[in-house]
Each structure stands twice: as structure tokens, then as C-alpha cells.
Enzyme design. Structure first.
Site, PDB file in Angstrom:
ATOM      1  N   ASP A 147      -1.862  41.135 -54.661  1.00  0.00           N
ATOM      2  CA  ASP A 147      -1.548  41.765 -55.949  1.00  0.00           C
ATOM      3  C   ASP A 147      -2.747  42.480 -56.569  1.00  0.00           C
ATOM      4  O   ASP A 147      -2.760  42.738 -57.781  1.00  0.00           O
ATOM      5  CB  ASP A 147      -1.007  40.738 -56.943  1.00  0.00           C
ATOM      6  CG  ASP A 147       0.360  40.200 -56.534  1.00  0.00           C
ATOM      7  OD1 ASP A 147       1.029  40.855 -55.710  1.00  0.00           O
ATOM      8  OD2 ASP A 147       0.752  39.124 -57.019  1.00  0.00           O
ATOM      9  N   HIS A 203     -17.581  27.742 -36.712  1.00  0.00           N
ATOM     10  CA  HIS A 203     -17.448  29.198 -36.785  1.00  0.00           C
ATOM     11  C   HIS A 203     -17.975  29.748 -38.114  1.00  0.00           C
ATOM     12  O   HIS A 203     -17.829  30.940 -38.404  1.00  0.00           O
ATOM     13  CB  HIS A 203     -15.962  29.564 -36.614  1.00  0.00           C
ATOM     14  CG  HIS A 203     -15.698  30.998 -36.326  1.00  0.00           C
ATOM     15  ND1 HIS A 203     -14.957  31.798 -37.170  1.00  0.00           N
ATOM     16  CD2 HIS A 203     -16.085  31.809 -35.305  1.00  0.00           C
ATOM     17  CE1 HIS A 203     -14.869  33.011 -36.679  1.00  0.00           C
ATOM     18  NE2 HIS A 203     -15.546  33.053 -35.548  1.00  0.00           N
ATOM     19  N   HIS A 242     -13.472  43.538 -37.593  1.00  0.00           N
ATOM     20  CA  HIS A 242     -13.729  42.108 -37.461  1.00  0.00           C
ATOM     21  C   HIS A 242     -13.648  41.386 -38.802  1.00  0.00           C
ATOM     22  O   HIS A 242     -13.858  40.183 -38.884  1.00  0.00           O
ATOM     23  CB  HIS A 242     -15.126  41.930 -36.834  1.00  0.00           C
ATOM     24  CG  HIS A 242     -15.461  40.532 -36.422  1.00  0.00           C
ATOM     25  ND1 HIS A 242     -16.361  39.740 -37.120  1.00  0.00           N
ATOM     26  CD2 HIS A 242     -15.025  39.777 -35.382  1.00  0.00           C
ATOM     27  CE1 HIS A 242     -16.472  38.578 -36.512  1.00  0.00           C
ATOM     28  NE2 HIS A 242     -15.677  38.559 -35.462  1.00  0.00           N
ATOM     29  N   LYS A 249     -12.417  39.471 -42.122  1.00  0.00           N
ATOM     30  CA  LYS A 249     -11.414  38.433 -42.372  1.00  0.00           C
ATOM     31  C   LYS A 249     -11.168  38.395 -43.877  1.00  0.00           C
ATOM     32  O   LYS A 249     -11.786  37.612 -44.607  1.00  0.00           O
ATOM     33  CB  LYS A 249     -11.895  37.057 -41.886  1.00  0.00           C
ATOM     34  CG  LYS A 249     -12.287  37.021 -40.388  1.00  0.00           C
ATOM     35  CD  LYS A 249     -13.747  37.173 -40.193  1.00  0.00           C
ATOM     36  CE  LYS A 249     -14.260  36.749 -38.834  1.00  0.00           C
ATOM     37  NZ  LYS A 249     -13.582  37.190 -37.655  1.00  0.00           N
ATOM     38  N   LYS A 271     -20.452  31.123 -41.086  1.00  0.00           N
ATOM     39  CA  LYS A 271     -21.664  31.939 -41.214  1.00  0.00           C
ATOM     40  C   LYS A 271     -22.155  31.759 -42.639  1.00  0.00           C
ATOM     41  O   LYS A 271     -21.426  32.026 -43.594  1.00  0.00           O
ATOM     42  CB  LYS A 271     -21.393  33.420 -40.967  1.00  0.00           C
ATOM     43  CG  LYS A 271     -20.885  33.752 -39.565  1.00  0.00           C
ATOM     44  CD  LYS A 271     -19.395  33.799 -39.512  1.00  0.00           C
ATOM     45  CE  LYS A 271     -18.925  34.255 -38.142  1.00  0.00           C
ATOM     46  NZ  LYS A 271     -17.510  33.960 -37.913  1.00  0.00           N
ATOM     47  N   ASP A 305     -33.118  29.640 -51.770  1.00  0.00           N
ATOM     48  CA  ASP A 305     -33.623  29.029 -53.003  1.00  0.00           C
ATOM     49  C   ASP A 305     -32.527  28.372 -53.833  1.00  0.00           C
ATOM     50  O   ASP A 305     -32.732  28.096 -55.022  1.00  0.00           O
ATOM     51  CB  ASP A 305     -34.358  30.072 -53.860  1.00  0.00           C
ATOM     52  CG  ASP A 305     -35.665  30.513 -53.229  1.00  0.00           C
ATOM     53  OD1 ASP A 305     -36.176  29.781 -52.353  1.00  0.00           O
ATOM     54  OD2 ASP A 305     -36.176  31.588 -53.609  1.00  0.00           O
TER      55      ASP A 305
END
Length: 509
Positions: free
Chosen positions: A434, A241, A427, A429, A243, A248
Site C-alpha cells: 500500500d 544467511h 537480488h 529482497k 548480512k 559503535d
């Protein structure tokens, strides 16, 4: 050759099974006992395996109920999606390649220096739990939504000079996907080495027609655990899952956004799509590079695939693992989780949440927390810490959406505020603790991300992008509806039943 042989064997197995069933049709007297036997034995065998499986009790109970009420289909579903996620069985060549690669780059791993650990003691704790070393000279920039992310990625692709590494769970074949694909083709034609890695199930809509122009332009293409057919997926529970883009060895991207037009708000049902990504520069890119190459070596089963020394021998190591400290504040650290017993993200998240003194802010598209994470949030809310969670106002998956809403009443009782995003779907995450510690990555707040998927997240301690994340949270709160008791009392009995039903099976999601 390995993948070809595996696919041929699977196809032969399908053919033999089909012939057997067809022949059985000519003898109903023989077919009926066979089906009855399978219908009885399969659930018993699967139920026995579930009983002694090393999984969460909630997941075990959910699977047992599934097999009990829908025996044959439940057993088949467990074989496809529910088996304990053991570490992947890599062929000998691949395992050896990864081991030699790790040995070659050991000296180039990020180390937590004393000045970083003195300022941020939690970095040492996270490292003991499996996180990488923490770096104090890595710069991060928050990218909010698809427009910002894709514009930045396309610009950096155009400026790459040596290599471009691309890895996605979901890569579609729509307008923005073609745009990025064609940008990769252009750079490959200009002698930049391009490697393109996609998840074999998440990106199953990718066809040879889409990939052929990449291959013709000398782009290296691999699928992570490819599947022969969606109906014959025996590794569906073990998806990558993550991404990740590395350019470089100096710039990297990770976060919630895959590649598809829906991330630009073009989804017919969901409309506006709220998401968060991260652009990274500095020494921590070395750890992201390492992660990509290990995934690449794992995916490369073919004998002609690239080998470890193309990345990490004396000649190539300085080309792929760059050490360019940035003028940055704070510290950054990478946490990675793999199927099996590796729960680094869950453990790290729990450790950070328990350190909260003032606030815990979370955005997640799927709020289906394991019991231990839920308990930490409940204790924080009851002790007076400002706990807020932003979830979608409209879901992209029916089952997960209703399972998420089941938790609202339980959380409100613990003084936790729930916000339903009013611009439809969120979507992102992200976690902010704090106002000083942040997590941005690919992991959702659910069972699947904590235990089943390959996931990644970057922990940040007082970096400049934390201020950007704080502002993004404030905007999300303003654009959300605060859930209160009056809203919950208006739920129909039918809605409550659906939520309770989905909650029972939520550990399977």
C-alpha cells in the site's frame, strides 16, 4: 579447542572409512554384499525418517521421490541437506553465555510504546509473533546497488571509534572484499575493536591466507558453523544467511548485498547486479547489535572466546547498547527467523500481506513460495489488489530460475503481474504494501528463507525511506519486461518439462 576436536574426530572417521573401503577392495566377494546392503538399508532408514519428519508435505514428497529414484545418492543428500532443522546443539558453555547475555540486556530491549502502537496497530501483532518491539525514532536510508552500499560502509568504517561488528553469509576474496578487509585492519590497528563473523559454508572460499592479516592486526575472527570440507557438510541446511554490520552501536547495515565483486556488476555471466540494502540509525540498532552478539557467542566455541560480560556487564553495556533517538517519522521493527519452528518472518509477512488494501509489490531473486504465502498472493490478486512481482531476467542458479518461471502461469491467472528484470539479475529482497509498509532484509520469497536459514528483515511503517523504495520499484518496473500470455504460449515443450521438473523439487531448494 572444541572445533579442533570436532575436526580431528571427523578426519579420523574419514580415515577409518577410507581404510575400510580399501581393504574391502581386496575381497570383492565381501564388498559387493556390503554395497548392496548399504544401498538397500540407507534409503529405507532415510525414507522412514522422512515419512515422520515435521516438514511441509511438499518437501516431504520431494525428498521421498528423490530417495526413491536415486536411492543411495538421495539418502546421502537428505543426510547432508534435508534433515529437519532442529535448533543447534550448542555446547553447555555457549548456551550459558547466551542466556546470561539475554538476561543482562533485557532492560535495554526496544519496547513498543503506546503512541507507536496507536499509529501502527500491526506492530503489536508482529511483536506477538516474535518480532522485536517497534521504535518510532529510528532513521533508515535505502541504498540501491553495490556502489551506494560499499561507499557508505567504507565511510562509516573510517569514522568508527569504538567497535565494528561485521557478519556476512558470503564474503569473497576479490577486489571489494580486500578493500573492506583492509579498511577493517586499518581501524583495528588504530585501536578500534573489530569482530568479523562469516558463515562457514557460504564463505568457504575464505582461506587462512585471507584471514591471517586480520588476525595479525588483532581483529577477532569467527566462523558460524564451520565445515571441514564441502563434501562433509552435515549442517548445510542450517546456514546463517544474515548480512549485518554494526558500528559503535549507533549505525547498522542490513539487506541483500553480501561482499563480492559481482555486487558491483562485475559478474562475467550476469553483468549488472541490482540489489537493495538499508542503513539504520537509532534505538533499533540495539536489536541488531543483540542479534550480532548472540551469533558471535554461538560461533565462539573455543575456551578463549569472548564472554557475555565483555558486551553487557555494567561497564560495557553503555558502550555497545546506545540509545540515541533520531528525528524520524514512522516506525521500524526487526523480524528474525532461525532454523526449526521459528517462522517469525513467514508469519509476519503473511499478516502484513493480508492487510493490503491497494497494492503488494515484491522483488525477489527466487520466487518459490510456500503454499500458504502463494495462497495469500492469489487471493489478493483475485480480489483486485495490485500485486506485482519482479524476478530476475537471468538467473544465477539454474534450478531455482526454472522453478521460479513455473509459477508464472499460475500467478497470471490470478491477475498478478510478473516482471522479468531486463538488466539481467535482481537480488533485492523487498516488499512494499500500500506504499506505506515495507520489508527490507535478507529473506528470499522461498522455502529456504522461510524455514531453513537464519534470516532477518526490517519492517517499516511510513518511514522516509519508504518513498525511496517506492521510487526504486517504479524504476525496476520500467527496466523490466512484463510477462504476458503470448510469452508463455511460446514456451517449448522442453522448457515446460524443465520447469515442471524443477518445480517438483523446489521445496528442496
Amino acid at each position: 579447542m572444541y572445533l579442533l576436536k570436532r575436526r580431528v574426530l571427523q578426519l579420523i572417521g574419514m580415515f577409518v572409512l577410507g581404510i575400510f573401503l580399501l581393504l574391502s577392495l581386496y575381497s570383492i566377494d565381501g564388498l559387493i554384499p556390503f554395497l548392496i546392503g548399504v544401498g538397500i538399508l540407507a534409503p529405507l532408514i532415510v525414507g522412514w525418517n522422512i515419512l515422520f519428519d515435521q516438514v511441509q508435505p511438499q518437501a516431504k514428497l520431494a525428498w521421498l521421490l528423490t530417495v526413491l529414484f536415486i536411492p543411495f545418492l538421495g539418502a546421502l543428500a537428505w543426510v547432508l541437506f534435508g534433515r529437519t532443522p532442529k535448533r543447534h546443539r550448542r555446547i553447555k558453555r555457549t548456551s550459558s553465555e547466551i542466556r546470561m547475555f539475554r538476561q543482562a540486556i533485557e532492560a535495554d530491549r526496544v519496547e513498543t510504546t503506546n503512541d507507536v502502537s496507536d499509529r501502527f496497530p500491526l506492530t503489536r501483532a508482529l511483536e506477538k509473533m516474535g518480532a522485536t518491539g517497534a521504535d518510532g525514532h529510528t532513521a533508515t536510508k535505502l541504498l540501491v546497488n553495490g556502489d551506494e552500499k560499499y561507499d557508505a560502509v567504507l565511510k562509516d568504517i573510517e569514522q568508527a571509534t569504538h567497535h565494528i561488528h561485521v557478519q556476512y553469509y558470503l564474503f569473497r576474496t576479490d577486489e571489494i572484499s580486500l578493500k573492506i578487509r583492509d579498511a577493517l585492519i586499518k581501524r583495528s590497528n588504530e585501536n578500534v575493536t573489530v569482530r568479523f563473523l562469516y558463515d562457514g559454508l557460504g564463505s568457504q572460499e575464505i582461506s587462512e591466507e585471507f584471514l591471517e592479516p586480520l588476525r595479525k592486526s588483532r581483529v577477532h575472527v569467527e566462523a558460524f558453523d564451520p565445515v571441514v570440507h564441502p563434501l562433509l557438510v552435515f549442517n548445510a541446511n542450517f546456514r546463517n544467511h544474515q548480512k549485518l554490520i554494526v558500528l559503535d552501536g549507533r549505525i547498522a547495515y542490513t539487506g541483500g548485498l553480501n561482499v563480492g565483486d559481482e555486487y558491483l556488476g562485475r559478474h562475467k555471466k550476469l553483468g549488472f547486479w541490482r540489489d537493495t540494502h538499508l542503513r539504520v540509525e537509532g534505538p533499533l540498532v540495539r536489536e541488531l547489535q543483540r542479534l550480532f552478539i548472540e551469533n558471535w557467542l554461538y560461533a565462539g566455541h573455543e575456551e578463549e572466546s569472548e564472554t557475555w560480560d565483555l558486551f553487557a556487564d555494567a561497564k560495557h553495556l553503555p558502550e555497545y547498547f546506545i540509545n540515541e533517538p533520531q528525528d524520524a517519522n514512522g516506525a521500524t521493527q526487526l523480524l528474525v527467523t532461525s532454523p526449526g519452528k521459528d517462522v517469525t518472518i513467514r508469519d509476519g509477512l503473511m499478516r502484513l500481506l493480508m492487510e493490503a488494501k491497494e497494492s503488494i509489490w515484491i522483488t525477489t531473486p527466487y520466487l518459490i513460495p510456500p503454499p500458504e504465502l502463494l495462497a495469500v498472493l492469489e487471493v489478493a490478486g483475485k480480489s483486485g489488489i495490485d500485486v506485482r512481482i519482479v524476478v530476475p531476467g537471468q538467473g544465477d542458479e539454474w534450478f531455482s530460475f526454472h522453478a521460479t518461471e513455473y509459477y508464472f502461469e499460475q500467478l497470471l491467472k490470478r491477475n498478478i503481474r510478473i516482471y522479468k528484470y531486463n538488466r539481467h539479475f535482481i537480488h533485492a529482497k523487498t516488499v512494499l504494501i500500500d506504499g506505506k509498509i515495507a520489508l527490507v532484509g535478507t529473506a528470499n520469497f522461498d522455502f529456504r528463507s522461510m524455514y531453513l536459514n537464519h534470516e532477518m528483515t526490517i519492517a517499516q511503517f511510513e518511514t522516509s525511506s519508504i518513498g525511496q523504495l517506492h521510487d526504486a520499484f517504479l524504476k525496476d518496473f520500467d527496466e523490466s519486461i512484463l510477462v504476458d500470455w503470448s510469452m508463455l504460449r511460446k514456451k517449448s515443450n522442453g522448457k515446460r518439462f524443465i520447469e515442471a521438473f524443477c518445480h517438483i523439487f523446489s521445496p528442496l531448494l
